[in-house]
Design a protein around this motif. Structure first.
Motif, PDB file in Angstrom:
ATOM      1  N   UNK A 216       0.357   6.618  -8.952  1.00  0.00           N
ATOM      2  CA  UNK A 216      -0.709   5.869  -7.978  1.00  0.00           C
ATOM      3  C   UNK A 216      -2.110   6.177  -8.187  1.00  0.00           C
ATOM      4  N   UNK A 217      -2.272   7.388  -8.811  1.00  0.00           N
ATOM      5  CA  UNK A 217      -3.642   7.856  -9.364  1.00  0.00           C
ATOM      6  C   UNK A 217      -4.164   6.836 -10.565  1.00  0.00           C
ATOM      7  N   UNK A 218      -3.213   6.638 -11.306  1.00  0.00           N
ATOM      8  CA  UNK A 218      -3.655   5.776 -12.768  1.00  0.00           C
ATOM      9  C   UNK A 218      -3.659   4.540 -12.151  1.00  0.00           C
ATOM     10  N   UNK A 219      -2.849   3.867 -11.294  1.00  0.00           N
ATOM     11  CA  UNK A 219      -3.252   2.502 -10.845  1.00  0.00           C
ATOM     12  C   UNK A 219      -4.129   2.273 -10.067  1.00  0.00           C
ATOM     13  N   UNK A 220      -4.620   3.103  -9.076  1.00  0.00           N
ATOM     14  CA  UNK A 220      -5.738   2.719  -8.315  1.00  0.00           C
ATOM     15  C   UNK A 220      -6.866   2.929  -9.003  1.00  0.00           C
ATOM     16  N   UNK A 221      -7.119   3.708 -10.104  1.00  0.00           N
ATOM     17  CA  UNK A 221      -8.265   3.810 -11.052  1.00  0.00           C
ATOM     18  C   UNK A 221      -8.347   2.998 -11.856  1.00  0.00           C
ATOM     19  N   UNK A 424     -13.212   1.689  -9.687  1.00  0.00           N
ATOM     20  CA  UNK A 424     -12.366   1.891  -8.832  1.00  0.00           C
ATOM     21  C   UNK A 424     -12.171   3.704  -8.647  1.00  0.00           C
ATOM     22  N   UNK A 425     -11.985   4.137  -7.661  1.00  0.00           N
ATOM     23  CA  UNK A 425     -12.079   5.676  -7.480  1.00  0.00           C
ATOM     24  C   UNK A 425     -10.570   6.185  -6.745  1.00  0.00           C
ATOM     25  N   UNK A 426     -10.103   7.219  -7.350  1.00  0.00           N
ATOM     26  CA  UNK A 426      -8.945   7.621  -6.779  1.00  0.00           C
ATOM     27  C   UNK A 426      -9.013   9.065  -6.846  1.00  0.00           C
ATOM     28  N   UNK A 427      -8.813   9.922  -5.553  1.00  0.00           N
ATOM     29  CA  UNK A 427      -8.711  11.115  -5.329  1.00  0.00           C
ATOM     30  C   UNK A 427      -7.641  11.717  -4.866  1.00  0.00           C
ATOM     31  N   UNK A 428      -6.921  12.662  -5.416  1.00  0.00           N
ATOM     32  CA  UNK A 428      -5.537  13.403  -5.016  1.00  0.00           C
ATOM     33  C   UNK A 428      -6.220  14.843  -4.477  1.00  0.00           C
ATOM     34  N   UNK A 438     -13.574  12.787   3.976  1.00  0.00           N
ATOM     35  CA  UNK A 438     -14.563  11.819   3.027  1.00  0.00           C
ATOM     36  C   UNK A 438     -14.272  10.434   3.764  1.00  0.00           C
ATOM     37  N   UNK A 439     -13.367   9.993   4.250  1.00  0.00           N
ATOM     38  CA  UNK A 439     -12.987   8.652   4.504  1.00  0.00           C
ATOM     39  C   UNK A 439     -14.206   8.254   5.775  1.00  0.00           C
ATOM     40  N   UNK A 440     -14.474   9.334   6.674  1.00  0.00           N
ATOM     41  CA  UNK A 440     -15.201   9.435   7.843  1.00  0.00           C
ATOM     42  C   UNK A 440     -16.687   9.031   7.247  1.00  0.00           C
ATOM     43  N   UNK A 441     -17.026   9.772   6.162  1.00  0.00           N
ATOM     44  CA  UNK A 441     -18.462   9.844   5.459  1.00  0.00           C
ATOM     45  C   UNK A 441     -18.626   8.242   5.027  1.00  0.00           C
ATOM     46  N   UNK A 518      -8.594   6.553  -1.779  1.00  0.00           N
ATOM     47  CA  UNK A 518      -8.947   5.368  -2.908  1.00  0.00           C
ATOM     48  C   UNK A 518     -10.185   4.637  -2.466  1.00  0.00           C
ATOM     49  N   UNK A 519     -10.944   4.109  -2.946  1.00  0.00           N
ATOM     50  CA  UNK A 519     -12.381   3.380  -2.799  1.00  0.00           C
ATOM     51  C   UNK A 519     -12.773   2.545  -4.000  1.00  0.00           C
ATOM     52  N   UNK A 520     -13.988   1.748  -3.707  1.00  0.00           N
ATOM     53  CA  UNK A 520     -14.279   0.763  -4.741  1.00  0.00           C
ATOM     54  C   UNK A 520     -15.977   1.099  -4.760  1.00  0.00           C
ATOM     55  N   UNK A 521     -16.423   1.439  -5.650  1.00  0.00           N
ATOM     56  CA  UNK A 521     -17.988   1.566  -5.818  1.00  0.00           C
ATOM     57  C   UNK A 521     -18.483   0.211  -6.058  1.00  0.00           C
ATOM     58  N   UNK A 522     -19.684   0.252  -4.995  1.00  0.00           N
ATOM     59  CA  UNK A 522     -20.389  -1.410  -4.964  1.00  0.00           C
ATOM     60  C   UNK A 522     -21.918  -0.876  -5.170  1.00  0.00           C
ATOM     61  N   UNK A 523     -22.600  -1.882  -5.397  1.00  0.00           N
ATOM     62  CA  UNK A 523     -24.234  -1.617  -5.529  1.00  0.00           C
ATOM     63  C   UNK A 523     -24.663  -2.283  -4.348  1.00  0.00           C
TER      64      UNK A 523
END
Length: 626
Positions: A216-221, A424-428, A438-441, A518-523
């Motif tokens: 899952x880490x490799x797929x989501x990143x 793409x960002x993936x944190x285990x 982190x989701x609250x932030x 998981x998350x997505x970096x945006x500008x």
């Protein structure tokens, strides 16, 4: 991955007891299989993976056992025989087994046993007539690769006829695992290594990461091979790995840089003892040092002076040794490592802050033999470190993968600005609490509050430096930089698949569940976001004409419209001296260029200039804000 066993490669041997044994296949050595015997490493060189081999009896004058490939029909002969017997039942059988695998003691009206159970079966050592001395003697003889011993054990059991078909199969499987001399040759890949380390080694050293979490880490990143594509820039991934290199190995396997090339068959030449030869070797190594790759790379950020990648030795890569067994390994150029100090404060790092001045040929010739080798090593190390630090600080990474026990918010605070838009960002994490924080932030409520009223420390910064905002008490992280944050977990459950008794395994290991954020970096867009476009509205006078009404000729026609639940009065006023408003069949002339629209409550009439509508539809007027 290679399809055949190569010299100096690591493999995994699955023994009859289902235990895994990793071994390195060094030519001309002996491989011990414990109580099952020994084999020569040369006997498995060049053989294919995923086959089961059987140790044959030693012939006179032989030191090691020869191998025989066990065919699949022999491996599954019990299951095949059971399926054939169930499909073709014989007349006169005393025992009939239930199709659902449940056994009962049932007797018919004529006293015939329809089904029997193992309720009356007594498993005791007294029922085995062979003594331990006789069993040990049969083991030393080792005839038939253990099959003769298993057959004698079953024939010597006095209560064998009391066992049901299922219990008999379990008894035979138990003796086969204990006495058969077979092993299965498995490749050393990431799933097998993760399973071995999690089941039989220290699972805490890899943060109890299972294969499903690793996938899952490799797929989501979005890790993939990204080199050599025309018109597409190569991928670069940023990694924080505290699993001993397991995450790096999984990513490198997807990127095609984990295994050495096929043509690399010869190991590195041994270093010579002569000082002159060492100097030439150092000079040649510095001269022929391959440049770092610029695409399809992994940049690893670690805590110590050297990265902790001990698991990569199973793939013939060791960054700490000066004499690698595979000098042409792709990870030598595609894996870039730097410490947190070099990333955050490079001026405080001793290697980066103390540049090595290049010397000319005359200056190098004046150095002594020992100092000359040290000079080449220091210069190569400085250039290597400087290149990695500068490339990392430029940013533009395609993804971020994290498997660490550190606080994820502290990691993102120093790495989020290095990612490109859409990365793409993936944190285990073994536990869920830091990921929920982190989701609250990055929650929607924090993002809305931040957009409406940003902190003063953020407003005082330049737009180019907003990505590096350190945060404050209310907003530890910039909530506008990440979208679609979520937390998930997954666990695979093993099943026993046998005829009539298929069910999930009732035992499993505990430990940490393991969660993934998981998350997505945006500008964020600079300035204020406004909706723009052409506003086209159908004239009310045309609607009246369609309904059969005659439009008014006094130049003013009030209409009441309702739009989105708000009622407003619209007054269309035609320029004085012009003709009456046109019907649906007529078009506006070029001289009719001003329309006045007023809404109840505005208190004023705003003139809007329109373009000639000769090229528009008959009932549309394009209005542009003046």
């Amino acid at each position: 991955m290679h399809s055949l066993v190569r010299p100096n490669a690591w493999v995994i041997l699955r023994l009859p007891s289902d235990s895994l044994k990793p071994v390195q296949v060094v030519p001309n050595t002996i491989i011990s299989l414990g109580k099952y015997g020994t084999i020569s490493s040369d006997s498995i060189l060049g053989r294919p993976y995923n086959l089961t081999y059987e140790l044959l009896d030693r012939q006179p004058g032989e030191k090691d056992s020869r191998l025989r490939i066990v065919p699949a029909s022999e491996l599954h002969q019990d299951v095949i025989a059971e399926e054939i017997a169930a499909a073709n039942p014989k007349d006169g059988d005393d025992v009939v087994l239930g199709g659902d695998g449940v056994e009962y003691q049932l007797v018919g009206e004529d006293g015939k046993v329809i089904m029997r159970s193992n309720r009356e079966t007594i498993d005791d050592s007294a029922r085995q007539t062979l003594t331990m001395e006789e069993i040990e003697a049969l083991k030393r003889e080792g005839t038939g690769a253990g099959k003769d011993l298993i057959a004698k054990l079953m024939l010597s059991h006095t209560g064998l006829e009391e066992k049901t078909a299922f219990s008999l199969a379990k008894y035979k499987l138990l003796k086969t695992k204990k006495y058969s001399r077979r092993f299965t040759l498995l490749p050393m890949d990431v799933p097998n290594l993760a399973h071995f380390w999690l089941a039989e080694k220290e699972a805490a050293k890899i943060l109890e990461m299972r294969n499903e979490s690793l996938s899952l880490i490799c797929s989501w990143s979005n890790v993939h091979f990204a080199e050599g594509l025309s018109g597409v820039e190569g991928g670069r991934w940023l990694v924080v790995d505290e699993t001993g290199g397991l995450l790096v190995a999984a990513m490198a396997e997807r990127m095609g840089t984990l295994y050495p090339p096929e043509d690399d068959e010869q190991p590195r030449d041994e270093q010579k003892d002569d000082e002159a030869d060492e100097e030439k070797a150092d000079a040649k190594r510095y001269k022929d040092d391959k440049p770092l790759a610029t695409s399809n790379t992994i940049t690893l950020v670690h805590n110590n002076t050297q990265p902790n990648l001990y698991l990569l030795k199973f793939f013939q890569y060791d960054p700490t040794t000066t004499a690698p067994t595979c000098p042409d390994h792709p990870l030598h150029t595609h894996l870039h490592s730097l410490s947190w100090l070099q990333l955050v404060h490079p001026e405080k790092d001793t290697t980066y802050a103390n540049p090595i001045v290049p010397l000319d040929a005359a200056g190098i010739s004046e150095l002594k033999s020992g100092k000359r080798g040290n000079y080449f090593r220091k210069l190569r190390r400085y250039n290597h470190t400087k290149k990695i630090v500068e490339d990392t600080q430029e940013g533009g990474f395609d993804g971020l993968a994290i498997a660490s026990s550190m606080d994820p918010s502290s990691i993102l605070k120093n790495t989020i600005h290095l990612l490109r838009g859409g990365a793409q960002i993936a944190i285990y994490s073994p536990v869920i609490e830091p990921l929920v924080t982190l989701s609250d932030y990055y929650s929607t409520s924090r993002r809305t509050a931040f957009i409406q009223q940003a902190p003063m420390s953020f407003q005082e910064m330049d737009e180019d430096e907003n990505m590096k905002w350190p945060g404050d008490e209310d907003f530890p992280l910039n909530p506008t930089l990440v979208l679609n944050s979520s937390v998930q977990t997954a666990r695979i459950r093993e099943w026993q698949v046998l005829p009539g008794r298929t069910h999930p395994m009732m035992t499993g290991r505990g430990g940490a569940e393991g969660y993934l954020w998981t998350g997505v970096k945006v500008i964020p867009a600079k300035g204020r976001v406004e909706a723009r476009g052409k506003f086209v509205k159908k004239r009310k006078v045309d609607e009246a004409a369609e309904g059969g009404e005659v439009p008014s000729t006094d130049g003013v026609k009030p209409e009441t419209t309702s739009e989105n639940g708000v009622t407003s009065e619209v007054k269309v006023e035609v320029e004085s001296g012009s003709e009456a408003p046109p019907t649906k069949k007529e078009k506006l002339g070029e001289d009719q260029s001003e329309v006045v629209i007023s809404q109840t409550g505005t208190g004023s009439n705003t003139p809007l200039t329109t373009e000639p509508t000769g090229t528009k539809q008959e009932s549309d007027v394009e209005m542009v804000e003046s």
